[in-house]
Scaffold this motif. Structure first.
Motif, PDB file in Angstrom:
ATOM      1  N   ALA A  30       0.866  -1.179   0.000  1.00 26.17           N
ATOM      2  CA  ALA A  30       0.000   0.000   0.000  1.00 26.17           C
ATOM      3  C   ALA A  30       0.900   1.226   0.000  1.00 26.17           C
ATOM      4  O   ALA A  30       1.821   1.336   0.819  1.00 26.17           O
ATOM      5  CB  ALA A  30      -0.919   0.025   1.216  1.00 26.17           C
ATOM      6  N   PHE A  31       0.646   2.151  -0.971  1.00 22.95           N
ATOM      7  CA  PHE A  31       1.460   3.353  -1.112  1.00 22.95           C
ATOM      8  C   PHE A  31       0.581   4.577  -0.933  1.00 22.95           C
ATOM      9  O   PHE A  31      -0.621   4.546  -1.229  1.00 22.95           O
ATOM     10  CB  PHE A  31       2.119   3.410  -2.496  1.00 22.95           C
ATOM     11  N   GLU A  32       1.193   5.662  -0.488  1.00 21.50           N
ATOM     12  CA  GLU A  32       0.493   6.946  -0.376  1.00 21.50           C
ATOM     13  C   GLU A  32       1.346   8.029  -1.000  1.00 21.50           C
ATOM     14  O   GLU A  32       2.586   7.996  -0.930  1.00 21.50           O
ATOM     15  CB  GLU A  32       0.214   7.300   1.095  1.00 21.50           C
ATOM     16  N   GLY A  33       0.647   9.009  -1.595  1.00 21.89           N
ATOM     17  CA  GLY A  33       1.291  10.204  -2.103  1.00 21.89           C
ATOM     18  C   GLY A  33       2.008  10.004  -3.415  1.00 21.89           C
ATOM     19  O   GLY A  33       2.235   8.882  -3.862  1.00 21.89           O
ATOM     20  N   PRO A  34       2.362  11.101  -4.070  1.00 21.03           N
ATOM     21  CA  PRO A  34       3.023  11.015  -5.374  1.00 21.03           C
ATOM     22  C   PRO A  34       4.421  10.403  -5.301  1.00 21.03           C
ATOM     23  O   PRO A  34       4.952   9.961  -6.310  1.00 21.03           O
ATOM     24  CB  PRO A  34       3.075  12.470  -5.836  1.00 21.03           C
ATOM     25  N   GLU A  35       5.018  10.417  -4.080  1.00 18.72           N
ATOM     26  CA  GLU A  35       6.332   9.790  -3.955  1.00 18.72           C
ATOM     27  C   GLU A  35       6.228   8.299  -3.670  1.00 18.72           C
ATOM     28  O   GLU A  35       7.235   7.614  -3.542  1.00 18.72           O
ATOM     29  CB  GLU A  35       7.145  10.472  -2.845  1.00 18.72           C
ATOM     30  N   HIS A  36       4.970   7.771  -3.560  1.00 15.68           N
ATOM     31  CA  HIS A  36       4.699   6.354  -3.368  1.00 15.68           C
ATOM     32  C   HIS A  36       5.378   5.850  -2.079  1.00 15.68           C
ATOM     33  O   HIS A  36       6.138   4.886  -2.085  1.00 15.68           O
ATOM     34  CB  HIS A  36       5.155   5.532  -4.574  1.00 15.68           C
ATOM     35  N   ARG A  37       5.033   6.523  -0.988  1.00 18.04           N
ATOM     36  CA  ARG A  37       5.552   6.141   0.323  1.00 18.04           C
ATOM     37  C   ARG A  37       4.854   4.863   0.788  1.00 18.04           C
ATOM     38  O   ARG A  37       3.639   4.729   0.679  1.00 18.04           O
ATOM     39  CB  ARG A  37       5.304   7.270   1.321  1.00 18.04           C
ATOM     40  N   VAL A  38       5.634   3.892   1.265  1.00 20.24           N
ATOM     41  CA  VAL A  38       5.093   2.610   1.708  1.00 20.24           C
ATOM     42  C   VAL A  38       4.395   2.800   3.043  1.00 20.24           C
ATOM     43  O   VAL A  38       5.014   3.228   4.036  1.00 20.24           O
ATOM     44  CB  VAL A  38       6.213   1.557   1.844  1.00 20.24           C
ATOM     45  N   VAL A  39       3.094   2.488   3.086  1.00 12.58           N
ATOM     46  CA  VAL A  39       2.360   2.570   4.347  1.00 12.58           C
ATOM     47  C   VAL A  39       1.992   1.195   4.869  1.00 12.58           C
ATOM     48  O   VAL A  39       1.641   1.050   6.048  1.00 12.58           O
ATOM     49  CB  VAL A  39       1.096   3.438   4.199  1.00 12.58           C
ATOM     50  N   ALA A  40       2.074   0.174   4.030  1.00 13.01           N
ATOM     51  CA  ALA A  40       1.799  -1.191   4.487  1.00 13.01           C
ATOM     52  C   ALA A  40       2.463  -2.162   3.511  1.00 13.01           C
ATOM     53  O   ALA A  40       2.471  -1.949   2.304  1.00 13.01           O
ATOM     54  CB  ALA A  40       0.292  -1.463   4.567  1.00 13.01           C
ATOM     55  N   ALA A  41       3.025  -3.234   4.084  1.00 13.18           N
ATOM     56  CA  ALA A  41       3.643  -4.288   3.276  1.00 13.18           C
ATOM     57  C   ALA A  41       3.536  -5.585   4.055  1.00 13.18           C
ATOM     58  O   ALA A  41       4.025  -5.682   5.184  1.00 13.18           O
ATOM     59  CB  ALA A  41       5.106  -3.956   2.970  1.00 13.18           C
ATOM     60  N   ASN A  42       2.870  -6.587   3.474  1.00 13.05           N
ATOM     61  CA  ASN A  42       2.713  -7.843   4.208  1.00 13.05           C
ATOM     62  C   ASN A  42       4.006  -8.651   4.169  1.00 13.05           C
ATOM     63  O   ASN A  42       5.018  -8.259   3.563  1.00 13.05           O
ATOM     64  CB  ASN A  42       1.522  -8.636   3.677  1.00 13.05           C
ATOM     65  N   VAL A  56       8.674   0.308   5.640  1.00 10.68           N
ATOM     66  CA  VAL A  56       7.472   1.118   5.863  1.00 10.68           C
ATOM     67  C   VAL A  56       7.873   2.542   6.229  1.00 10.68           C
ATOM     68  O   VAL A  56       8.784   2.773   7.027  1.00 10.68           O
ATOM     69  CB  VAL A  56       6.604   0.490   6.958  1.00 10.68           C
ATOM     70  N   GLY A  57       7.190   3.494   5.579  1.00  8.82           N
ATOM     71  CA  GLY A  57       7.432   4.901   5.863  1.00  8.82           C
ATOM     72  C   GLY A  57       8.359   5.581   4.886  1.00  8.82           C
ATOM     73  O   GLY A  57       8.538   6.799   4.952  1.00  8.82           O
ATOM     74  N   ARG A  58       8.945   4.832   3.970  1.00  4.54           N
ATOM     75  CA  ARG A  58       9.880   5.416   3.003  1.00  4.54           C
ATOM     76  C   ARG A  58       9.327   5.279   1.589  1.00  4.54           C
ATOM     77  O   ARG A  58       8.595   4.331   1.292  1.00  4.54           O
ATOM     78  CB  ARG A  58      11.242   4.723   3.088  1.00  4.54           C
ATOM     79  N   PRO A  59       9.681   6.198   0.692  1.00  2.00           N
ATOM     80  CA  PRO A  59       9.284   6.033  -0.716  1.00  2.00           C
ATOM     81  C   PRO A  59       9.884   4.758  -1.280  1.00  2.00           C
ATOM     82  O   PRO A  59      11.016   4.378  -0.955  1.00  2.00           O
ATOM     83  CB  PRO A  59       9.856   7.279  -1.400  1.00  2.00           C
ATOM     84  N   ILE A  60       9.134   4.106  -2.152  1.00  2.00           N
ATOM     85  CA  ILE A  60       9.590   2.829  -2.697  1.00  2.00           C
ATOM     86  C   ILE A  60      10.879   3.004  -3.507  1.00  2.00           C
ATOM     87  O   ILE A  60      11.677   2.079  -3.632  1.00  2.00           O
ATOM     88  CB  ILE A  60       8.472   2.184  -3.562  1.00  2.00           C
ATOM     89  N   ARG A  61      11.114   4.206  -4.054  1.00  2.00           N
ATOM     90  CA  ARG A  61      12.361   4.434  -4.794  1.00  2.00           C
ATOM     91  C   ARG A  61      13.573   4.318  -3.871  1.00  2.00           C
ATOM     92  O   ARG A  61      14.653   3.914  -4.312  1.00  2.00           O
ATOM     93  CB  ARG A  61      12.350   5.812  -5.457  1.00  2.00           C
ATOM     94  N   GLU A  62      13.401   4.678  -2.604  1.00  2.00           N
ATOM     95  CA  GLU A  62      14.497   4.531  -1.649  1.00  2.00           C
ATOM     96  C   GLU A  62      14.597   3.093  -1.143  1.00  2.00           C
ATOM     97  O   GLU A  62      15.690   2.593  -0.888  1.00  2.00           O
ATOM     98  CB  GLU A  62      14.281   5.476  -0.465  1.00  2.00           C
ATOM     99  N   VAL A  63      13.462   2.437  -1.015  1.00  2.00           N
ATOM    100  CA  VAL A  63      13.454   1.057  -0.523  1.00  2.00           C
ATOM    101  C   VAL A  63      14.120   0.115  -1.526  1.00  2.00           C
ATOM    102  O   VAL A  63      14.904  -0.762  -1.156  1.00  2.00           O
ATOM    103  CB  VAL A  63      12.009   0.599  -0.239  1.00  2.00           C
ATOM    104  N   ALA A  64      13.807   0.287  -2.816  1.00  2.00           N
ATOM    105  CA  ALA A  64      14.296  -0.636  -3.856  1.00  2.00           C
ATOM    106  C   ALA A  64      14.888   0.154  -5.017  1.00  2.00           C
ATOM    107  O   ALA A  64      14.321   0.201  -6.103  1.00  2.00           O
ATOM    108  CB  ALA A  64      13.167  -1.540  -4.337  1.00  2.00           C
TER     109      ALA A  64
END
Length: 669
Positions: A30-42, A56-64
């Motif tokens: 689950a992502f939020e905002g235009p930066e696609h911040r991770v708010v939930a990941a199973n 969780v809590g970071r934009p997916i571009r930073e995560v991966a």
């Protein structure tokens, strides 16, 4: 008082909801905002990232960050911008799951669904991903093991695509200082091939000319117009007209008829020795260079209007540039960069990012992506650019040229006067051709022809036992014009073959059927056989989603003979001087000395030498009911056709089935 409408019941306790979310076997984000911040990941989502910290809590571009250039972030941006879901099937992703910097391959099907705030504004999105790697790899394995599956699929395609294949080059030249790769795909599922074309021509002065063009329209008329323009361009380049002269010739020709007008083209001449480039274009998108350090350099081309339209003439002076060792030049058609709702600049930027990522990913050894960098750029760039914007809406062509720092070292090997040395020679030459990027058909033909020359030397040059110092030497070198020259030399005195009606003496004929030129020079110091032929690497021309052709692989080293029913023997591996006796014995055993009508399936044979030809001639004399099965494109099928034994072939569609009549005809008709 009871409520008027249905009452929404709770989804469950928070702990139960979280537990259910965690245990779902599919990947959920689950992502939020235009930066696609991770708010939930199973749990499955976190596992797909190797349980890296701080998800969780970071934009997916930073995560991966390794997903940059794989069109994942572009898909997220598209869902956010359009507010519409995106669904995709069987997309390849490369992820650093172990944290060692090397990317692992997986295949996924996914659904991206936008989510909204109560007031209707965009909140983000949920992403459901299913891992389908096992299913994809099983299908790939099945397709690879079925040698005729690709031919059968191609035969069922639209007749216009068949025309396209006949008009485009079937292979690219194999050169010592440049490596080429090309990919052509048809838009959509209807396979309505159009007017994209490409070409690659070694020039007499050692330079290389490449071109990519696009004719307006689709269908047979566009394909035919493409073929005419490609022929005119190739003739002009080979005549030394240069890039500007070639454009002028194409412009004059295109004006003659409606079908060729308004075509676009980009022409490049490269000197692989110095890296110097000359580039000219007519209304075609500019080429770019993927540098060795992972950057992109666009080549600004002052192109004129489309061909044959009377618009501004093509630029009289070509643009000059220089390709460094290891740099990759990329030419393409606009079908790769045009997307509904996106500007051309956005498409060009996405193409460049994707090409850089494809060429500089550190991929695990067991991945199915091509090994050579230029091949990865060609295959993965076209594959990934078809992910977004609803897929490819027009034909797409990409031609990549990499200037290599050094050419392949000349091949040299000496084997003892022992038939067992033939295996070492075939294996070493096959590996040398593989390293050079030679296509499977050309490699198979050359290895077979060289094996025949070496076999003749072993059988005729030396007495038994051979004298000290006797041997056979093979040398090979790749020329700047894409031609290989192989010499097979002995130091003995040629002894003519005995008068044998069984088929001896056919080796020279087989060699001349497999390569372009064969010369034999005999003298007091020995005999030298010189074989010369152009070499090509495979080009895949097909629909989106096709896999690149497999590389050259070494032949099986052991002869196999499997009884598949009372009347069928399947043979695999090499049939040569070292295995022919076993081959003959196994056929006689399976036929019970002639008491049984037998079909020998030779599709699995990797080498079928003149010794095998002689054995078949002898066996047909002893086994009147002998039948053979060998597909037309197989090793044995080609040799049988060359040596006059194809009258023994059964109908090539299938080997005999139980219940076939004893005379070899099928009971099924």
């Amino acid at each position: 008082m009871a409520p008027d409408g249905p009452v929404e019941t709770p989804a469950g306790t928070p702990d139960d909801v979280v537990a259910a979310f965690e245990d779902i076997p599919a990947v959920l984000w689950a992502f939020e905002g235009p930066e696609h911040r991770v708010v939930a990941a199973n749990r499955a989502a976190r596992a797909s990232m190797g349980f890296r910290p701080g998800i969780v809590g970071r934009p997916i571009r930073e995560v991966a960050p390794e997903l940059e250039g794989q069109q994942v972030f572009e898909t997220l941006d598209e869902v956010w911008t359009r507010g519409e879901p995106v669904i995709g099937d069987e997309r390849r992703l490369l992820v650093d799951r172990d944290g060692d910097g090397r990317l692992e391959e997986d295949w996924y099907s996914y659904t991206f669904v936008p989510t909204h705030h109560p007031d209707g504004s965009m909140r983000g999105m949920t992403v459901h991903i299913g891992r389908v790697t096992d299913e994809v790899l099983r299908r790939h394995k099945a397709e690879t093991s079925a040698a005729e599956s690709e031919k059968a699929r191609q035969a069922a395609q639209d007749v216009v695509l068949t025309l396209q294949r006949s008009l485009l080059p079937s292979g690219l030249p194999v050169l010592p200082r440049a490596r080429l790769a090309a990919r052509y795909v048809v838009a959509g599922r209807e396979l309505a091939a159009g007017g994209d074309w490409f070409d690659a021509l070694p020039l007499p002065d050692g330079r290389l000319a490449v071109a990519v063009g696009d004719v307006v329209g689709h269908g047979a008329a566009a394909s035919a117009a493409m073929g005419r323009l490609r022929a005119v361009g190739a003739n002009a380049l080979e005549a030394g007209r240069g890039v500007a002269g070639t454009l002028a010739e194409l412009d004059r020709f295109a004006a003659r008829e409606h079908a060729t007008r308004a075509a676009t083209v980009c022409v490049v001449v490269l000197d692989p020795r110095t890296g110097e480039l000359e580039v000219a274009a007519a209304a075609h998108p500019p080429p770019f260079v993927v540098t060795t350090d992972g950057a992109v350099r666009w080549i600004p081309v002052a192109g004129g209007g489309p061909l044959g339209t009377g618009a501004a003439a093509p630029a009289p002076s070509p643009t000059t540039d220089r390709l460094g060792p290891g740099d990759v030049l990329v030419l393409y058609t606009d079908g790769l960069v045009e997307r509904p709702g996106h500007t051309l600049d956005e498409g060009l930027a996405a193409l460049a990012r994707t090409a850089v990522a494809a060429g500089h990913e550190d991929v695990e050894d067991d991945a199915t992506v091509p090994t050579a960098q230029v091949d990865r750029i060609a295959a993965l760039t076209v594959e990934r650019m078809g992910w977004t914007g609803g897929g490819l809406t027009d034909d797409a062509t990409l031609l990549a040229v990499q200037r290599t720092a050094t050419g392949p070292a000349p091949f040299a090997l000496e084997i003892p006067p022992d038939p067992r040395g033939l295996r070492s020679l075939r294996r070493a030459l096959d590996a040398w051709l593989d390293d050079a990027g030679v296509g499977e058909d050309d490699a198979m033909s050359l290895v077979h022809a060289v094996g025949e020359a070496a076999t003749n030397a072993l059988e005729h040059a030396y007495p038994q036992p051979p004298p000290d110092g006797a041997g056979v030497r093979a040398d090979a070198e790749l020329d700047d014009d894409g031609r290989v020259t192989v010499t097979v030399a002995d130091s003995g005195h040629w002894r003519p073959a005995s008068d044998d009606p069984g088929g001896r003496g056919r080796g020279l004929m087989m060699m001349r059927g497999l390569v372009e030129r064969v010369d034999v020079a005999t003298g007091a110091t020995g005999t030298t056989v010189t074989l010369s032929t152009p070499l090509h690497r495979d080009v895949l021309i097909g629909s989106y989603g096709d896999e690149a052709a497999a590389g050259v692989h070494g032949a099986n080293e052991e002869l196999g003979a499997e009884q598949r029913g009372p009347d069928l023997l399947a043979v695999s591996g090499p049939v040569d001087t070292t295995t022919v006796d076993r081959f003959r014995v196994r056929v006689l055993e399976a036929a019970r000395g002639g008491a049984r009508v037998l079909t020998v399936d030779l599709d699995g044979v990797s080498v079928f030498s003149s010794a095998g030809v002689q054995a078949v001639h002898e066996l047909r004399r002893d086994l009147p009911g002998l039948r053979l099965h060998a597909a037309a494109g197989s090793v044995a099928g080609r040799v049988l056709a060359l040596t006059g034994l194809d009258d023994l072939l059964r109908t090539p569609e299938r080997p005999p089935a139980p219940g076939d009549d004893p005379d070899g005809s099928s009971a099924l008709g």
